[in-house]
Design an enzyme around this catalytic site. Sequence first.
Site, PDB file in Angstrom:
ATOM      1  CB  CYS A   1      -0.943   0.010   1.194  1.00  0.00           C
ATOM      2  SG  CYS A   1      -2.064  -1.381   1.153  1.00  0.00           S
TER       3      CYS A   1
ATOM      4  CG  HIS B   1      -3.255   3.458   0.776  1.00  0.00           C
ATOM      5  ND1 HIS B   1      -3.602   2.942  -0.454  1.00  0.00           N
ATOM      6  CD2 HIS B   1      -3.415   2.440   1.665  1.00  0.00           C
ATOM      7  CE1 HIS B   1      -3.957   1.675  -0.302  1.00  0.00           C
ATOM      8  NE2 HIS B   1      -3.853   1.349   0.975  1.00  0.00           N
TER       9      HIS B   1
ATOM     10  CG  ASN C   1      -6.648  -0.942  -0.395  1.00  0.00           C
ATOM     11  OD1 ASN C   1      -5.805  -0.583  -1.207  1.00  0.00           O
ATOM     12  ND2 ASN C   1      -6.352  -1.264   0.846  1.00  0.00           N
TER      13      ASN C   1
HETATM   14  O1  UT7 Z   1      -4.465  -0.999   2.621  1.00  0.00           O
HETATM   15  C1  UT7 Z   1      -3.690  -1.763   3.494  1.00  0.00           C
HETATM   16  C2  UT7 Z   1      -4.026  -1.492   4.844  1.00  0.00           C
HETATM   17  N1  UT7 Z   1      -5.306  -2.057   5.186  1.00  0.00           N
HETATM   18  C3  UT7 Z   1      -6.080  -1.427   6.017  1.00  0.00           C
HETATM   19  O2  UT7 Z   1      -5.770  -0.334   6.412  1.00  0.00           O
HETATM   20  C4  UT7 Z   1      -7.330  -2.132   6.504  1.00  0.00           C
HETATM   21  C5  UT7 Z   1      -7.556  -1.785   7.938  1.00  0.00           C
HETATM   22  N2  UT7 Z   1      -8.655  -2.500   8.538  1.00  0.00           N
HETATM   23  C6  UT7 Z   1      -9.928  -2.325   8.190  1.00  0.00           C
HETATM   24  O3  UT7 Z   1     -10.212  -1.560   7.291  1.00  0.00           O
HETATM   25  C7  UT7 Z   1     -11.013  -3.024   8.977  1.00  0.00           C
HETATM   26  O4  UT7 Z   1     -10.423  -3.727  10.040  1.00  0.00           O
HETATM   27  C8  UT7 Z   1     -11.867  -3.998   8.122  1.00  0.00           C
HETATM   28  C9  UT7 Z   1     -12.768  -3.199   7.200  1.00  0.00           C
HETATM   29  C10 UT7 Z   1     -10.998  -4.923   7.319  1.00  0.00           C
HETATM   30  C11 UT7 Z   1     -12.752  -4.860   9.008  1.00  0.00           C
HETATM   31  O5  UT7 Z   1     -13.555  -4.026   9.808  1.00  0.00           O
HETATM   32  P1  UT7 Z   1     -13.679  -4.335  11.371  1.00  0.00           P
HETATM   33  O6  UT7 Z   1     -14.609  -3.341  11.899  1.00  0.00           O
HETATM   34  O7  UT7 Z   1     -12.296  -4.378  11.941  1.00  0.00           O
HETATM   35  O8  UT7 Z   1     -14.378  -5.753  11.402  1.00  0.00           O
HETATM   36  P2  UT7 Z   1     -13.864  -7.117  12.040  1.00  0.00           P
HETATM   37  O9  UT7 Z   1     -12.810  -7.730  11.217  1.00  0.00           O
HETATM   38  O10 UT7 Z   1     -13.594  -6.883  13.494  1.00  0.00           O
HETATM   39  O11 UT7 Z   1     -15.149  -8.009  11.915  1.00  0.00           O
HETATM   40  C12 UT7 Z   1     -16.367  -7.697  12.625  1.00  0.00           C
HETATM   41  C13 UT7 Z   1     -17.419  -8.725  12.246  1.00  0.00           C
HETATM   42  C14 UT7 Z   1     -16.953 -10.162  12.403  1.00  0.00           C
HETATM   43  O12 UT7 Z   1     -18.045 -10.918  12.843  1.00  0.00           O
HETATM   44  P3  UT7 Z   1     -18.204 -11.324  14.396  1.00  0.00           P
HETATM   45  O13 UT7 Z   1     -16.979 -12.103  14.740  1.00  0.00           O
HETATM   46  O14 UT7 Z   1     -18.288 -10.020  15.142  1.00  0.00           O
HETATM   47  O15 UT7 Z   1     -19.457 -12.113  14.430  1.00  0.00           O
HETATM   48  C15 UT7 Z   1     -16.607 -10.564  10.999  1.00  0.00           C
HETATM   49  O16 UT7 Z   1     -16.735 -11.958  10.796  1.00  0.00           O
HETATM   50  O17 UT7 Z   1     -17.783  -8.569  10.871  1.00  0.00           O
HETATM   51  C16 UT7 Z   1     -17.640  -9.824  10.202  1.00  0.00           C
HETATM   52  N3  UT7 Z   1     -17.239  -9.564   8.825  1.00  0.00           N
HETATM   53  C17 UT7 Z   1     -18.104  -9.334   7.827  1.00  0.00           C
HETATM   54  N4  UT7 Z   1     -19.464  -9.323   7.804  1.00  0.00           N
HETATM   55  C18 UT7 Z   1     -20.047  -9.055   6.625  1.00  0.00           C
HETATM   56  C19 UT7 Z   1     -15.979  -9.467   8.332  1.00  0.00           C
HETATM   57  N5  UT7 Z   1     -16.031  -9.193   7.026  1.00  0.00           N
HETATM   58  C20 UT7 Z   1     -17.342  -9.108   6.690  1.00  0.00           C
HETATM   59  C21 UT7 Z   1     -18.007  -8.847   5.480  1.00  0.00           C
HETATM   60  N6  UT7 Z   1     -19.351  -8.820   5.498  1.00  0.00           N
HETATM   61  N7  UT7 Z   1     -17.361  -8.599   4.329  1.00  0.00           N
END
Ligand code: UT7
Length: 334
Positions: A115, A261, A291
Amino acid sequence: MYSSKITGLGYYVPDNVVTNDDLSELMDTNDEWIQERTGIKERHWIPDGSEDSSAIMGVKAAKIAIERAGLSKDDIDFIVFATLSPDYFFPGCGVQVQDMLDLPTVGAIDIRNQCSGFIYALSTADQFIKTGMYKNILVIGAEFHSNGLDKTTRGRGVSVIFGDGAGACILSREEDNSKGILSSHLHSEGKYADKLIVASPSIKNWVPEIINSNGKDISYFPYMDGTFVFKNAVVRFSEVIMEGLEANNLQVSDIDMFIPHQANLRISQFVQKKFGLNDDQVYNNIMKYGNTTAASIIIALTEAWENGNIKDNDLVVLAAFGSGFTWGSVIIRW
Ligand code: UT7
């Protein structure tokens, strides 16, 4: 010492738009979750059967940038290509660009900083211009993510985020030292390499070993500890922007355009709020493209410039954070 200035910009994304609703037909996800957590509405994915690849998309973007710079291909002295999704394990995409654009036999390097790839690429090109070694460098960021994503519910935490595309610019020698790239600031912290990684195939875990695992080894799909990445990103973004401003005796209030980014709209909004920037001082397009990793900043910069959001003499700040971890900023007087 010379200065270096962006003299041409271009981008290319495949026509095929994949909406959040389209993804919900492939995996257990929904438009509301994706928009709420990331801001993404749609992304462009190279469709099956297309000729496009990272190198080919890079060439398409490069042709536009070269034309807008008012140059011919023979004026290009060097190629810097940033990608984490190269066409081949080796050689890199840079040499493919040299061939496909029929450039003179100039040097070409690939940058592997994910990234932060475009920031590293621009900084690398800047050093070659400033020392006087080259006059016009083609800098490309391109990614073909879609073919490498786990498009099942298992991979939904990663696969909904990424999009395909390419951007390119020409960095040229500038005699006026008050204009162009003022400075760049690069960092890494490799102890967090496994927080955002595609671990295989690697020389340590080659294709036969993956096949022999009978589907248990899925380390060829990207893995991301999203929450950990998010927390580090917001801190490092802020630090490296301040580092860039301080190095040039500038203040946050001097920023005319901040182009982060495009990792997650929430990260951009967090940084915007922290620095007290208005909506018209920050350019985001993750809603349309997702992204696109090494391509994201250069696509956004090109769009912002095309839309008239960047004017002569503006202070433009570029910043990125991503896998490695790596992060960096580039401060430009346009
Ligand atoms: O570019 C390189 C650098 N990358 C970044 O900067 C990415 C940084 N991180 C993020 O943008 C966020 O962490 C994400 C968007 C990837 C994820 O968001 P989050 O709020 O951290 O969600 P999470 O991973 O903690 O997941 C929360 C819940 C989980 O379910 P439970 O365990 O709470 O029941 C996941 O299984 O959301 C679930 N989940 C989804 N649900 C529907 C994860 N992905 C999805 C999805 N659709 N696509």
